[in-house]
Design a protein around this motif. Structure first.
Motif, PDB file in Angstrom:
ATOM      1  N   PHE A  22       9.694  11.350 -46.409  1.00  0.00           N
ATOM      2  CA  PHE A  22       9.746  12.529 -45.603  1.00  0.00           C
ATOM      3  C   PHE A  22      10.247  13.798 -46.190  1.00  0.00           C
ATOM      4  CE2 PHE A  22      12.385  14.403 -41.646  1.00  0.00           C
ATOM      5  CZ  PHE A  22      11.241  15.182 -41.304  1.00  0.00           C
ATOM      6  N   ALA A  23      11.533  13.731 -47.177  1.00  0.00           N
ATOM      7  CA  ALA A  23      11.900  14.584 -48.121  1.00  0.00           C
ATOM      8  C   ALA A  23      10.836  15.402 -48.827  1.00  0.00           C
ATOM      9  CB  ALA A  23      13.312  14.094 -48.851  1.00  0.00           C
ATOM     10  N   ARG A  24      10.126  14.288 -49.476  1.00  0.00           N
ATOM     11  CA  ARG A  24       9.124  14.988 -50.242  1.00  0.00           C
ATOM     12  C   ARG A  24       7.904  15.724 -49.600  1.00  0.00           C
ATOM     13  NH1 ARG A  24       5.881  11.021 -53.175  1.00  0.00           N
ATOM     14  NH2 ARG A  24       6.714   9.159 -51.978  1.00  0.00           N
ATOM     15  N   SER A  25       7.885  15.074 -48.193  1.00  0.00           N
ATOM     16  CA  SER A  25       6.830  15.928 -47.355  1.00  0.00           C
ATOM     17  C   SER A  25       7.332  17.203 -46.938  1.00  0.00           C
ATOM     18  CB  SER A  25       6.558  15.130 -45.997  1.00  0.00           C
ATOM     19  OG  SER A  25       6.084  13.637 -46.308  1.00  0.00           O
ATOM     20  N   LEU A  26       8.651  17.458 -46.907  1.00  0.00           N
ATOM     21  CA  LEU A  26       9.069  18.865 -46.652  1.00  0.00           C
ATOM     22  C   LEU A  26       9.119  19.445 -47.987  1.00  0.00           C
ATOM     23  CD1 LEU A  26      12.367  17.721 -44.662  1.00  0.00           C
ATOM     24  CD2 LEU A  26      10.246  18.382 -43.686  1.00  0.00           C
ATOM     25  N   VAL A  27       9.129  19.057 -49.047  1.00  0.00           N
ATOM     26  CA  VAL A  27       8.910  19.989 -50.232  1.00  0.00           C
ATOM     27  C   VAL A  27       7.562  20.259 -50.495  1.00  0.00           C
ATOM     28  CG1 VAL A  27       8.892  19.747 -52.770  1.00  0.00           C
ATOM     29  CG2 VAL A  27      10.674  18.634 -51.662  1.00  0.00           C
ATOM     30  N   ALA A  28       6.635  19.357 -50.067  1.00  0.00           N
ATOM     31  CA  ALA A  28       5.172  19.790 -50.064  1.00  0.00           C
ATOM     32  C   ALA A  28       4.989  20.911 -48.810  1.00  0.00           C
ATOM     33  CB  ALA A  28       4.330  18.592 -49.754  1.00  0.00           C
ATOM     34  N   ALA A  29       5.781  20.652 -47.930  1.00  0.00           N
ATOM     35  CA  ALA A  29       5.471  21.800 -46.757  1.00  0.00           C
ATOM     36  C   ALA A  29       6.247  23.323 -47.246  1.00  0.00           C
ATOM     37  CB  ALA A  29       6.016  21.483 -45.411  1.00  0.00           C
ATOM     38  N   GLY A  30       6.950  23.290 -48.647  1.00  0.00           N
ATOM     39  CA  GLY A  30       7.398  24.494 -48.846  1.00  0.00           C
ATOM     40  C   GLY A  30       8.944  24.686 -48.479  1.00  0.00           C
ATOM     41  N   LEU A  31       9.579  23.560 -47.974  1.00  0.00           N
ATOM     42  CA  LEU A  31      10.678  24.056 -47.423  1.00  0.00           C
ATOM     43  C   LEU A  31      11.992  23.897 -48.695  1.00  0.00           C
ATOM     44  CD1 LEU A  31      12.233  24.317 -44.421  1.00  0.00           C
ATOM     45  CD2 LEU A  31      12.823  21.780 -44.587  1.00  0.00           C
ATOM     46  N   GLY A  32      11.570  23.334 -49.461  1.00  0.00           N
ATOM     47  CA  GLY A  32      12.531  23.436 -50.620  1.00  0.00           C
ATOM     48  C   GLY A  32      12.347  22.593 -51.911  1.00  0.00           C
ATOM     49  N   VAL A  33      13.198  22.125 -52.656  1.00  0.00           N
ATOM     50  CA  VAL A  33      12.780  20.909 -53.923  1.00  0.00           C
ATOM     51  C   VAL A  33      13.929  19.775 -53.500  1.00  0.00           C
ATOM     52  CG1 VAL A  33      12.568  23.002 -55.569  1.00  0.00           C
ATOM     53  CG2 VAL A  33      14.835  22.021 -55.304  1.00  0.00           C
ATOM     54  N   SER A  34      13.653  18.765 -53.908  1.00  0.00           N
ATOM     55  CA  SER A  34      14.569  17.657 -53.697  1.00  0.00           C
ATOM     56  C   SER A  34      14.815  16.789 -55.121  1.00  0.00           C
ATOM     57  CB  SER A  34      13.479  16.614 -53.011  1.00  0.00           C
ATOM     58  OG  SER A  34      14.608  15.717 -52.282  1.00  0.00           O
ATOM     59  N   LEU A  35      15.855  15.908 -54.925  1.00  0.00           N
ATOM     60  CA  LEU A  35      16.431  14.984 -55.837  1.00  0.00           C
ATOM     61  C   LEU A  35      15.947  13.653 -55.535  1.00  0.00           C
ATOM     62  CD1 LEU A  35      17.847  15.175 -58.637  1.00  0.00           C
ATOM     63  CD2 LEU A  35      19.872  14.681 -57.445  1.00  0.00           C
ATOM     64  N   ILE A  36      14.973  13.219 -56.383  1.00  0.00           N
ATOM     65  CA  ILE A  36      14.357  11.759 -55.645  1.00  0.00           C
ATOM     66  C   ILE A  36      14.536  10.520 -56.825  1.00  0.00           C
ATOM     67  CG2 ILE A  36      12.415  10.550 -54.642  1.00  0.00           C
ATOM     68  CD1 ILE A  36      13.216  12.701 -52.861  1.00  0.00           C
ATOM     69  N   PRO A  37      14.989   9.308 -56.311  1.00  0.00           N
ATOM     70  CA  PRO A  37      14.921   8.187 -57.487  1.00  0.00           C
ATOM     71  C   PRO A  37      13.596   7.923 -57.633  1.00  0.00           C
ATOM     72  CG  PRO A  37      16.473   7.712 -55.732  1.00  0.00           C
ATOM     73  CD  PRO A  37      15.730   8.964 -54.823  1.00  0.00           C
ATOM     74  N   SER A  38      13.399   7.356 -58.969  1.00  0.00           N
ATOM     75  CA  SER A  38      12.053   7.156 -59.365  1.00  0.00           C
ATOM     76  C   SER A  38      11.374   6.150 -58.428  1.00  0.00           C
ATOM     77  CB  SER A  38      11.992   6.674 -60.888  1.00  0.00           C
ATOM     78  OG  SER A  38      12.826   5.372 -61.113  1.00  0.00           O
ATOM     79  N   VAL A  39      12.199   5.122 -57.970  1.00  0.00           N
ATOM     80  CA  VAL A  39      11.575   3.879 -57.380  1.00  0.00           C
ATOM     81  C   VAL A  39      10.956   4.424 -55.873  1.00  0.00           C
ATOM     82  CG1 VAL A  39      12.892   2.236 -58.347  1.00  0.00           C
ATOM     83  CG2 VAL A  39      13.613   3.104 -56.106  1.00  0.00           C
ATOM     84  N   ALA A  40      11.498   5.596 -55.347  1.00  0.00           N
ATOM     85  CA  ALA A  40      10.975   6.218 -54.180  1.00  0.00           C
ATOM     86  C   ALA A  40       9.800   7.318 -54.170  1.00  0.00           C
ATOM     87  CB  ALA A  40      12.293   6.669 -53.313  1.00  0.00           C
ATOM     88  N   LEU A  41       9.251   7.386 -55.641  1.00  0.00           N
ATOM     89  CA  LEU A  41       8.144   8.140 -55.486  1.00  0.00           C
ATOM     90  C   LEU A  41       6.636   7.775 -55.171  1.00  0.00           C
ATOM     91  CD1 LEU A  41       9.369   9.725 -58.881  1.00  0.00           C
ATOM     92  CD2 LEU A  41       9.446  10.901 -56.675  1.00  0.00           C
ATOM     93  N   THR A  42       6.457   6.712 -54.614  1.00  0.00           N
ATOM     94  CA  THR A  42       5.371   6.114 -54.337  1.00  0.00           C
ATOM     95  C   THR A  42       5.493   5.815 -52.545  1.00  0.00           C
ATOM     96  OG1 THR A  42       6.102   3.843 -54.691  1.00  0.00           O
ATOM     97  CG2 THR A  42       4.865   5.172 -56.224  1.00  0.00           C
ATOM     98  N   PRO A  43       4.351   6.126 -52.074  1.00  0.00           N
ATOM     99  CA  PRO A  43       3.139   6.606 -52.304  1.00  0.00           C
ATOM    100  C   PRO A  43       3.110   7.908 -52.694  1.00  0.00           C
ATOM    101  CG  PRO A  43       3.076   6.434 -50.194  1.00  0.00           C
ATOM    102  CD  PRO A  43       4.255   5.785 -50.334  1.00  0.00           C
ATOM    103  N   GLU A  44       2.062   8.395 -53.571  1.00  0.00           N
ATOM    104  CA  GLU A  44       2.163   9.953 -54.012  1.00  0.00           C
ATOM    105  C   GLU A  44       1.802  10.811 -52.839  1.00  0.00           C
ATOM    106  OE1 GLU A  44      -0.394  10.220 -57.418  1.00  0.00           O
ATOM    107  OE2 GLU A  44       0.783   9.087 -58.747  1.00  0.00           O
ATOM    108  N   ILE A  45       2.125  11.985 -52.970  1.00  0.00           N
ATOM    109  CA  ILE A  45       1.787  13.240 -52.055  1.00  0.00           C
ATOM    110  C   ILE A  45       1.334  14.231 -52.976  1.00  0.00           C
ATOM    111  CG2 ILE A  45       2.906  14.909 -50.546  1.00  0.00           C
ATOM    112  CD1 ILE A  45       5.072  13.091 -49.915  1.00  0.00           C
ATOM    113  N   PRO A  46       0.240  14.658 -52.536  1.00  0.00           N
ATOM    114  CA  PRO A  46      -0.751  15.529 -53.189  1.00  0.00           C
ATOM    115  C   PRO A  46       0.131  16.891 -53.277  1.00  0.00           C
ATOM    116  CG  PRO A  46      -2.085  14.543 -51.627  1.00  0.00           C
ATOM    117  CD  PRO A  46      -0.791  13.900 -51.524  1.00  0.00           C
ATOM    118  N   GLY A  47       0.121  17.648 -54.356  1.00  0.00           N
ATOM    119  CA  GLY A  47       0.602  18.825 -54.611  1.00  0.00           C
ATOM    120  C   GLY A  47       2.010  18.838 -54.958  1.00  0.00           C
TER     121      GLY A  47
END
Length: 304
Positions: free
Chosen positions: A230-255
């Protein structure tokens, strides 16, 4: 002879920090809790808690007795489990896990475990480390897949379960692909001092604030969720940047693009917590080994 019920009450007082909250958890009156603790102190000839208007804190004697209370609870849970297994003829294994680590490591490890021990019945419970590690100490779960940041394991010093380190999980900054810093090989958090943030975990927020304070800025946090996707989805929507652990980077989100943070690089330290019981069952040991193999496979995966 020390009364087991009094130990149980003291443990609840230590966990909740006050007689009133312990009483609510135990479904007793605060007066009954106070009487049980006072009786324990009389029997020991030592004070176990310090009472104040802000609650109660354990004395050194109290910390010793809480450790004993957890050991007794674990022994009773172990015995109850053994009796149940005599009746069913099947080993029951309860595993607590946090979401992203469980998704990465548990499926393969459990498949390996059940192939080697087909009579094992596995129960999975989702908990954050601050909740799962006490359950290990109390014998309520056999293993907790957990993590900690740059401090010690959650819980009282001296009462941590046995910890098997599995892997480090570095946190990276997730940015929109067209962000001015997205093409960098690495970056310093101070370079993001003016950016809005959206985060996928309350503990990540606390961690970011601590690192940002060292870098000389206060982060502008626009949103905190309990889900990294959800946090990465909000980054994709232009709300901000995020700090995410590597194991939580899947599935990928385009853009989106993830950029590593330069040293000192923030990371979660993932491991398996067990009771370390001298009669620890073969299945628990086998699951720890399987988790280590899964973590090694993750570390050795091809880049990208």
């Amino acid at each position: 002879m020390i009364d087991v019920q009094r130990l149980r009450v003291l443990r609840a007082v230590a966990e909740h920090g006050s007689f009133n909250r312990a009483a609510a958890a135990l479904r007793l009156t605060p007066s009954a809790v106070s009487q049980q603790v006072a009786a324990l102190e009389r029997g020991l000839g030592a004070q176990v808690v310090v009472r104040s208007t802000r609650g109660v804190t354990l004395t050194p004697a109290g910390r010793i007795m809480v450790g004993a209370a957890e050991s007794v609870a674990a022994e009773l849970a172990h015995a109850q489990r053994q009796v149940g297994e005599l009746a069913t003829g099947r080993t029951q294994l309860t595993v607590a896990t946090f979401t992203s680590g469980g998704r990465l490591l548990l499926p393969g490890a459990l498949a390996e475990l059940t192939a080697a021990h087909p009579g094992t019945v596995v129960h999975i419970r989702e908990y954050e480390p601050e909740d799962s590690l006490p359950l290990v100490r109390q014998g309520a779960v056999d293993l907790a897949l957990a993590y900690h940041f740059d401090g010690p394991l959650p819980g009282r010093p001296g009462h941590a379960p046995e910890w098997t380190a599995l892997m480090d999980d570095p946190l990276g900054v997730v940015l929109p692909q067209d962000h001015r810093l997205a093409a960098r090989d690495s970056l310093d958090l101070a370079e993001l001092a003016g950016e809005p943030w959206v985060l996928g975990c309350l503990k990540t927020e606390a961690y970011l604030r601590r690192y940002a304070r060292r870098a000389g800025f206060a982060p502008d946090i626009r949103g905190t969720t309990t889900d990294y996707f959800f946090a990465r989805s909000l980054v994709a929507a232009g709300l901000g940047v995020s700090l995410i652990p590597s194991v939580a980077l899947t599935p990928e989100i385009p853009g989106l693009r993830t950029v590593p943070v330069g040293r000192p690089a923030p990371a979660r330290h993932i491991g398996a917590a067990t009771l370390g019981h001298p009669r620890a069952r073969l299945q628990v040991t086998a699951l720890v080994r399987a988790l280590r193999r899964q973590a090694a496979a993750w570390r050795e995966r091809p880049a990208g």
